[in-house]
Design a protein around this motif. Structure first.
Motif, PDB file in Angstrom:
ATOM      1  N   LYS A   1      20.026  61.133  19.243  1.00  0.00           N
ATOM      2  CA  LYS A   1      20.098  62.121  20.318  1.00  0.00           C
ATOM      3  C   LYS A   1      18.711  62.324  20.950  1.00  0.00           C
ATOM      4  N   GLN A   2      18.204  61.269  21.531  1.00  0.00           N
ATOM      5  CA  GLN A   2      16.917  61.302  22.226  1.00  0.00           C
ATOM      6  C   GLN A   2      16.803  60.010  23.033  1.00  0.00           C
ATOM      7  N   ASP A   3      16.034  60.050  24.112  1.00  0.00           N
ATOM      8  CA  ASP A   3      15.774  58.855  24.908  1.00  0.00           C
ATOM      9  C   ASP A   3      14.704  58.033  24.200  1.00  0.00           C
ATOM     10  N   ALA A   4      15.074  57.516  23.042  1.00  0.00           N
ATOM     11  CA  ALA A   4      14.133  56.790  22.181  1.00  0.00           C
ATOM     12  C   ALA A   4      14.859  55.631  21.510  1.00  0.00           C
ATOM     13  N   THR A   5      14.107  54.599  21.200  1.00  0.00           N
ATOM     14  CA  THR A   5      14.649  53.446  20.482  1.00  0.00           C
ATOM     15  C   THR A   5      13.727  53.117  19.316  1.00  0.00           C
ATOM     16  N   LEU A   6      14.332  52.884  18.164  1.00  0.00           N
ATOM     17  CA  LEU A   6      13.602  52.447  16.974  1.00  0.00           C
ATOM     18  C   LEU A   6      13.936  50.995  16.706  1.00  0.00           C
ATOM     19  N   HIS A   7      12.886  50.177  16.549  1.00  0.00           N
ATOM     20  CA  HIS A   7      13.048  48.765  16.212  1.00  0.00           C
ATOM     21  C   HIS A   7      12.447  48.479  14.840  1.00  0.00           C
ATOM     22  N   GLN A   8      13.064  47.566  14.123  1.00  0.00           N
ATOM     23  CA  GLN A   8      12.453  46.967  12.935  1.00  0.00           C
ATOM     24  C   GLN A   8      11.764  45.683  13.381  1.00  0.00           C
ATOM     25  N   LEU A   9      10.490  45.530  13.006  1.00  0.00           N
ATOM     26  CA  LEU A   9       9.722  44.336  13.358  1.00  0.00           C
ATOM     27  C   LEU A   9       9.432  43.541  12.093  1.00  0.00           C
ATOM     28  N   ILE A  10       9.846  42.286  12.087  1.00  0.00           N
ATOM     29  CA  ILE A  10       9.496  41.358  11.006  1.00  0.00           C
ATOM     30  C   ILE A  10       8.931  40.094  11.640  1.00  0.00           C
ATOM     31  N   LEU A  11       7.716  39.756  11.264  1.00  0.00           N
ATOM     32  CA  LEU A  11       7.068  38.558  11.784  1.00  0.00           C
ATOM     33  C   LEU A  11       6.755  37.600  10.650  1.00  0.00           C
ATOM     34  N   GLU A  12       7.201  36.373  10.809  1.00  0.00           N
ATOM     35  CA  GLU A  12       6.849  35.313   9.871  1.00  0.00           C
ATOM     36  C   GLU A  12       5.384  34.921  10.076  1.00  0.00           C
ATOM     37  N   PRO A  13       4.788  34.219   9.111  1.00  0.00           N
ATOM     38  CA  PRO A  13       3.401  33.771   9.291  1.00  0.00           C
ATOM     39  C   PRO A  13       3.208  33.005  10.596  1.00  0.00           C
ATOM     40  N   GLN A  14       2.171  33.381  11.311  1.00  0.00           N
ATOM     41  CA  GLN A  14       1.767  32.766  12.575  1.00  0.00           C
ATOM     42  C   GLN A  14       2.763  33.029  13.709  1.00  0.00           C
ATOM     43  N   GLN A  15       3.651  33.975  13.548  1.00  0.00           N
ATOM     44  CA  GLN A  15       4.595  34.335  14.606  1.00  0.00           C
ATOM     45  C   GLN A  15       4.035  35.467  15.451  1.00  0.00           C
ATOM     46  N   HIS A  16       4.346  35.458  16.740  1.00  0.00           N
ATOM     47  CA  HIS A  16       3.930  36.562  17.609  1.00  0.00           C
ATOM     48  C   HIS A  16       4.983  36.756  18.682  1.00  0.00           C
ATOM     49  N   LEU A  17       4.971  37.927  19.317  1.00  0.00           N
ATOM     50  CA  LEU A  17       5.886  38.196  20.422  1.00  0.00           C
ATOM     51  C   LEU A  17       5.265  39.214  21.365  1.00  0.00           C
ATOM     52  N   GLU A  18       5.769  39.221  22.580  1.00  0.00           N
ATOM     53  CA  GLU A  18       5.341  40.185  23.588  1.00  0.00           C
ATOM     54  C   GLU A  18       6.378  41.300  23.652  1.00  0.00           C
ATOM     55  N   TYR A  19       5.894  42.548  23.660  1.00  0.00           N
ATOM     56  CA  TYR A  19       6.786  43.689  23.787  1.00  0.00           C
ATOM     57  C   TYR A  19       6.505  44.382  25.108  1.00  0.00           C
ATOM     58  N   PRO A  20       7.452  44.301  26.067  1.00  0.00           N
ATOM     59  CA  PRO A  20       7.230  44.970  27.366  1.00  0.00           C
ATOM     60  C   PRO A  20       7.428  46.474  27.240  1.00  0.00           C
ATOM     61  N   ILE A  21       6.639  47.231  27.973  1.00  0.00           N
ATOM     62  CA  ILE A  21       6.713  48.693  27.957  1.00  0.00           C
ATOM     63  C   ILE A  21       7.019  49.168  29.369  1.00  0.00           C
TER      64      ILE A  21
END
Length: 231
Positions: free
Chosen positions: A157-177
């Motif tokens: 009940k909020q304009d919010a999102t919760l994510h679980q982040l799991i990164l393998e070795p040498q993995q990366h990602l871009e998160y847009p805001i």
């Protein structure tokens, strides 16, 4: 702009049966510079001794998320929910108009380690509710809680999102805001690189006035964190 909240600087409450680290002001720990971030009000890193726990107590108008890192929680509430929450699962209790509950370490011989998270709702006086789910351990970002419970997520009940982040070795990602949004990253295991800022377990990072962040694991170990997208 990224502002780090170092694990060692958090508040602490040690009652013997409970050892709790407070990212934000909570209980007897008060710091006017750390009263929460956007709608995120509490992140408590709790270790509970075998057989011990929180006796029945009440809440209202708060979204309370529990995430078990080690052990199991025995949960009981005034809505008739009697549950066991094992490691890796998420629980979302919407306190709404009022709910009473108790939380105990389900084990008589092993410690319980979990995160207790409070998010202020954008509606008040709603009927209380209970949700629980295992979202697995897939690499990348996994949405856990969303405003409308889309795609099997927990409904918050909020304009919010919760994510679980799991990164393998040498993995990366871009998160847009998106524009006018805030992001908070809470580090759980391993060393996470947020843009050029390193986070260690227990660290947090406030991200403000940015259009994206890079989340990277440059180590040889798996990294786990929680990512909050907030108003």
């Amino acid at each position: 702009m990224i502002t780090v909240r170092h694990a060692a600087d958090r508040g602490r409450a040690d009652f013997g049966w409970l050892d709790s680290r407070h990212t934000f002001s909570f209980g007897h720990y008060y710091d006017p510079n750390h009263m929460g971030f956007s709608a995120l009000r509490v992140i408590n890193d709790d270790t509970v001794q075998p057989g011990a726990g929180f006796d029945t107590h009440g809440h209202r108008d708060m979204e309370i998320i529990s995430y078990v890192l080690e052990g199991e929680i025995a949960h009981k509430d005034s809505e008739g929910n009697v549950k066991v929450l094992p490691a890796g699962e998420f629980q979302l209790m919407s306190a709404g108009s009022g709910i009473y509950h108790s939380e105990y370490n389900h084990s008589s011989d092993a410690q319980l380690h979990f995160l207790q998270i409070w998010i202020q709702p954008n509606v008040i006086g709603e009927p209380p509710g209970y949700q629980q789910k295992d979202f697995g351990q897939n690499s990348g970002l996994t949405s856990i809680a969303t405003p409308h419970g889309d795609n099997g997520t927990l409904s918050i009940k909020q304009d919010a999102t919760l994510h679980q982040l799991i990164l393998e070795p040498q993995q990366h990602l871009e998160y847009p805001i998106a524009a006018n949004r805030n992001v908070y990253v809470h580090q759980i295991t391993g060393q996470l690189l947020v843009d050029q800022t390193f986070l260690q377990p227990g660290d947090g990072a406030k991200v403000q006035m940015q259009t994206s962040i890079t989340l990277a694991n440059n180590s040889d170990q798996i990294v786990k964190a929680l990512v909050f997208d907030l108003p």
